[in-house]
Design an enzyme around this catalytic site. Structure first.
Site, PDB file in Angstrom:
ATOM      1  N   GLY A 237       0.836  -1.190   0.000  1.00  0.00           N
ATOM      2  CA  GLY A 237       0.000   0.000   0.000  1.00  0.00           C
ATOM      3  C   GLY A 237       0.876   1.247   0.000  1.00  0.00           C
TER       4      GLY A 237
ATOM      5  N   HIS B 218      -2.311   7.204   7.343  1.00  0.00           N
ATOM      6  CA  HIS B 218      -1.358   8.102   6.676  1.00  0.00           C
ATOM      7  C   HIS B 218      -2.042   9.407   6.247  1.00  0.00           C
ATOM      8  CE1 HIS B 218       2.524   6.150   6.185  1.00  0.00           C
ATOM      9  NE2 HIS B 218       1.981   5.021   5.761  1.00  0.00           N
TER      10      HIS B 218
ATOM     11  N   HIS C 118      -4.093   1.235   7.901  1.00  0.00           N
ATOM     12  CA  HIS C 118      -2.735   1.808   7.885  1.00  0.00           C
ATOM     13  C   HIS C 118      -2.654   2.975   6.885  1.00  0.00           C
ATOM     14  CE1 HIS C 118       1.845   1.158   7.860  1.00  0.00           C
ATOM     15  NE2 HIS C 118       1.646   1.984   6.852  1.00  0.00           N
ATOM     16  N   GLU C 119      -3.205   2.759   5.691  1.00  0.00           N
ATOM     17  CA  GLU C 119      -3.112   3.802   4.659  1.00  0.00           C
ATOM     18  C   GLU C 119      -4.004   5.002   4.999  1.00  0.00           C
ATOM     19  OE1 GLU C 119      -0.663   3.468   2.806  1.00  0.00           O
ATOM     20  OE2 GLU C 119      -0.370   1.331   3.133  1.00  0.00           O
TER      21      GLU C 119
ATOM     22  N   GLN D 223       3.099   9.978   1.332  1.00  0.00           N
ATOM     23  CA  GLN D 223       4.392   9.290   1.250  1.00  0.00           C
ATOM     24  C   GLN D 223       5.177   9.668  -0.006  1.00  0.00           C
ATOM     25  OE1 GLN D 223       2.503   5.246   2.142  1.00  0.00           O
ATOM     26  NE2 GLN D 223       4.525   5.040   3.089  1.00  0.00           N
TER      27      GLN D 223
ATOM     28  N   CYS E 164       6.290  -0.278   7.065  1.00  0.00           N
ATOM     29  CA  CYS E 164       5.876   0.862   6.235  1.00  0.00           C
ATOM     30  C   CYS E 164       7.056   1.282   5.368  1.00  0.00           C
ATOM     31  CB  CYS E 164       5.443   2.013   7.141  1.00  0.00           C
ATOM     32  SG  CYS E 164       4.941   3.495   6.245  1.00  0.00           S
ATOM     33  N   LEU E 165       6.785   1.589   4.105  1.00  0.00           N
ATOM     34  CA  LEU E 165       7.859   2.006   3.201  1.00  0.00           C
ATOM     35  C   LEU E 165       8.540   3.294   3.685  1.00  0.00           C
ATOM     36  CD1 LEU E 165       6.125   1.307  -0.235  1.00  0.00           C
ATOM     37  CD2 LEU E 165       7.977  -0.020   0.811  1.00  0.00           C
TER      38      LEU E 165
END
Ligand code: NI
Length: 153
Positions: free
Chosen positions: A46, A134, A130-131, A51, A88-89
């Site tokens: 995701g 963000h 999670h997204e 991000q 997480c990226l």
């Protein structure tokens, strides 16, 4: 399409609340295309617009079932509980257990402006939560109940 740079924790753009998309214009379509390419290139499940430095409520994800693009996603129902490991990226090398709902229902717009609804269970529910976090400037490590140390090879 173009790859975008993934912003890492420490940049304040990740802590800001994103604005709703008012109009799905060419810039939003280009953003979706770029986010898709960037997510797959990074082997992520995701990716949220902040991000890549864009404070808009836009998410792409693929937990291995289907590819999803969500504009202005809102969790309208949730049930149950699960405690699973997340990463997480934007926080490379950091993993930890987070408490999430077992199942969520999310409403959103697709790239054509259609009102859509998706149900997610297990990993898909985690990814949706999670997204969407963000988009509200929340990173998963704020919610970790137990950090996981991975053995270095
Ligand atoms: Ni993330």
């Amino acid at each position: 399409m173009a790859l975008r740079t993934i912003i890492k924790k420490g940049d304040e753009v990740l802590n800001k609340r994103c604005k709703e998309v008012k109009e799905i214009n060419e810039r939003i379509i280009e953003l979706l295309d770029d986010m898709k390419e960037t997510m797959y290139e990074s082997s992520g499940v995701g990716l949220a617009a902040p991000q890549v430095g864009v404070l808009k409520r836009v998410v792409v994800m693929d937990v291995g079932e289907d590819y999803l693009e969500l504009i202005n996603p809102v969790i309208i129902a949730s049930e149950g509980e699960q405690n699973e490991a997340e990463g997480c990226l934007s926080l490379p090398g950091i993993y930890g257990i987070v408490k999430r709902p077992k199942k969520v229902v999310v409403e959103y717009l697709d790239r054509n402006g259609n009102e859509m609804r998706v149900e997610g269970e297990d990993l898909k529910a985690i990814c949706l939560c999670h997204e969407i976090d963000h988009l509200n400037g929340i990173l998963f490590d704020e919610k970790v109940t137990e950090f996981i140390e991975l053995e270095k090879e």
